[in-house]
Design a protein around this motif. Structure first.
Motif, short mmCIF file in Angstrom:
data_model
loop_
_atom_site.label_atom_id
_atom_site.label_comp_id
_atom_site.label_asym_id
_atom_site.label_seq_id
_atom_site.Cartn_x
_atom_site.Cartn_y
_atom_site.Cartn_z
N PRO A 1 0.81 -1.22 0.00
CA PRO A 1 0.00 0.00 0.00
C PRO A 1 0.84 1.27 0.00
CG PRO A 1 -0.86 -1.58 1.58
CD PRO A 1 0.46 -2.12 1.09
N SER B 1 3.48 1.66 -1.87
CA SER B 1 4.12 1.86 -3.16
C SER B 1 3.36 2.90 -3.95
CB SER B 1 4.16 0.54 -3.94
OG SER B 1 2.85 0.08 -4.18
N GLY C 1 0.97 4.84 -6.34
CA GLY C 1 -0.31 4.43 -6.91
C GLY C 1 -0.85 5.51 -7.81
N GLU D 1 -3.28 9.91 -7.43
CA GLU D 1 -3.09 10.63 -6.17
C GLU D 1 -2.83 12.11 -6.46
OE1 GLU D 1 -3.67 8.94 -3.72
OE2 GLU D 1 -3.07 6.87 -4.02
N ALA E 1 2.54 9.30 -7.11
CA ALA E 1 2.57 8.85 -8.49
C ALA E 1 2.51 10.02 -9.45
CB ALA E 1 1.39 7.92 -8.77
N ARG F 1 -8.53 3.58 -1.74
CA ARG F 1 -7.70 3.70 -2.94
C ARG F 1 -6.28 3.27 -2.66
NH1 ARG F 1 -7.15 9.54 -5.69
NH2 ARG F 1 -5.93 9.96 -3.81
N ARG F 2 -5.76 3.67 -1.51
CA ARG F 2 -4.39 3.28 -1.17
C ARG F 2 -4.27 1.76 -1.02
NH1 ARG F 2 -4.42 8.40 1.44
NH2 ARG F 2 -5.44 7.61 3.32
N ARG G 1 -4.00 -0.33 -4.38
CA ARG G 1 -2.90 -0.13 -5.32
C ARG G 1 -2.39 -1.46 -5.86
NH1 ARG G 1 0.54 4.16 -1.75
NH2 ARG G 1 -0.56 6.05 -2.37
N GLY G 2 -2.16 -1.49 -7.14
CA GLY G 2 -1.68 -2.70 -7.77
C GLY G 2 -2.79 -3.63 -8.22
N ASP H 1 -7.16 0.83 -10.41
CA ASP H 1 -6.96 2.28 -10.31
C ASP H 1 -8.28 2.93 -9.92
OD1 ASP H 1 -4.38 1.90 -11.12
OD2 ASP H 1 -4.75 2.44 -13.22
#
Length: 466
Positions: free
Chosen positions: A12, A14, A16, A19, A28, A175-176, A179-180, A183
């Motif tokens: 989380p 990393s 994303g 943002e 990001a 949203r956090r 991530r991965g 989106d």
């Protein structure tokens, strides 16, 4: 059956997508819309050749069928499509997914979700509005839609009134954590923006942008001065370089004409929906309005699956007060003929506005084809390419150089997939992130044997499974 399991999301912490540069968790790169910065345009590169050396993280999709009838292998690496070749022509240097019997498509996207009210109909009594509950429901809803094939979501989230910015905070937290996997971008939706009462709404809208809301919007129909509301949103969007997404019935052509005049040339873009009121206008008036929206570059996001509470606080009474009608009433073919980009969303996902909402983009495409008369290709475009464009995301094609955002559905034609797309494999940023497998079984019968029904396996009792 595909032989690759969904992979785990990155940490989380990393970077994303979507943002806000000014928010605590924003790391990001972005476009001006607050969405992930568009990927470089596809073009010739060493990776575009089947003989090019694959990246260490390469994933090979084998034996997939394309909408043009070809059966191909597709190699993915570094979040993009590295190569597309005839079946058996590419070598698997990493993971491998057998997509025999599947149709491979650009992934769908969801341009009109309501994460803060999603799944609220499952709760007995008043829907809890605390941050933890909203975050849980928003996360679950996003994963449900990911499983359906939507790798990017745009969620309208209410701000102001009693909940203040709590719901927004909760969805940003979701949203956090996603991530991965998927989106998620957020539209801040204030209730009032004009007059004395609107001053607080405007201040809160500015705070929402600072927190990380990448799109500004709302429901002008609920404000005493709808035109002033829309102008306030457009001014703030121009100031912060944000996209605009307004929730409106669209039944007032004069109001839409003023909106089109004000929105013309605004970048990164303006979307409105669900616009059921357009279907109630005389055909000549609707045609003239469509031409104005097309000239201004305004996207219309319809909701073929039905009502959406919008800024009316998730209740059918609120939807009625806002003048929001069934999304199926939108004159989609008239809008498309005028040059308007038409995207399709799901709207309510099992909340009080639609307790049986599925949040399935393929159902939205199915309804556009069955009720609006669109060709399957046009209907699917509304939930994929048009939806991504409305959200400011890069185009996806099953060709070398494009983003590896893909959806595989069991079937051999797009029309068949829209009719019976139960089994699905979802690829996001070059990784398998979700898979749904459906098996239909029949008991022993002479008919099943005589018809040689398609099957995935045979049960212990000898029944046919398909």
């Amino acid at each position: 059956m595909p032989d690759s399991q969904p992979q785990q999301p990155s940490s989380p912490d990393s970077p994303g997508p979507g943002e806000s540069p000014g928010s605590r968790d924003a790391r990001a790169p972005q476009s001006a819309a607050g969405s992930p910065a568009p990927s470089p345009a596809p073009g010739p590169s060493p990776a575009a050749s089947p003989s090019a050396a694959p990246s260490p993280s390469a994933l090979l999709l084998c034996g997939a069928r394309l909408t043009d009838g070809r059966t191909v292998d597709v190699r993915l690496g570094e979040g993009r499509i590295e190569a597309v070749g005839t079946a058996g022509s590419l070598t698997a240097h990493g993971g491998r997914v057998d997509l025999s019997g599947y149709l491979l498509l650009p992934a769908a996207a969801e341009p009109h979700a309501h994460s803060d009210t999603a799944l609220g109909a499952l709760t007995e009594g008043p829907v809890p509005g605390d941050v933890q509950d909203v975050q849980r429901r928003a996360t679950e809803a996003a994963l449900l839609q990911l499983g359906h094939g939507a790798t990017a979501l745009r969620s309208h989230v209410r701000i102001g009134d009693v909940q203040g910015l709590d719901a927004l905070h909760a969805v940003l937290q979701a949203r956090r954590s996603l991530r991965g996997l998927v989106d998620l971008s957020v539209v801040a939706v204030p209730r009032l923006l004009t007059g004395v009462a609107g001053a607080d709404g405007m201040a809160m809208l500015r705070d929402a942008v600072k927190m990380g809301a990448s799109v500004v919007g709302g429901c002008p129909d609920l404000d005493p001065d709808p035109t002033g509301y829309a102008e306030a949103v457009l001014d703030l969007a121009a100031e912060h370089g944000c996209a605009v997404d307004l929730h409106t019935d669209g039944g007032d052509p004069a109001r839409l004409a003023r909106l089109a005049a004000a929105a013309g040339g605004l970048r990164p873009g303006v979307a409105i929906g669900p616009c059921g009121g357009l279907g109630r206008l005389p055909s000549d008036v609707a045609a003239r309005t469509a031409e104005q929206l097309a000239a201004a570059g305004v996207t219309v996001v319809c909701l073929p699956q039905g009502d959406c509470g919008g800024a009316g606080h998730g209740a059918r009474a609120g939807a009625a007060h806002a003048g929001v009608a069934d999304g199926g009433a939108v004159p989609v073919r008239l809008l498309r003929a005028a040059g308007v980009r038409v995207a399709a969303g799901s709207g309510a996902l099992r909340d009080m506005a639609n307790p049986v909402g599925r949040g399935d983009p393929l159902e939205a495409a199915y309804l556009l084809a069955s009720r609006q008369g669109l060709r399957p290709e046009e209907a699917y475009d509304a939930v994929s390419s048009a939806a991504r464009a409305a959200m400011g995301l890069a185009e996806v094609r099953v060709e070398a150089g494009f983003p590896a955002e893909l959806l595989a559905v069991r079937g051999d034609t797009l029309a068949g997939a829209l009719s019976l797309a139960y089994s699905r494999v979802v690829v996001h940023r070059g990784r398998v992130v979700a898979r749904t497998s459906a098996v239909r079984e029949y008991c022993d019968s002479a008919a099943a044997v005589a018809l040689d029904l398609p099957r995935q396996g045979r049960g212990k009792g000898g029944g046919v499974a398909s």
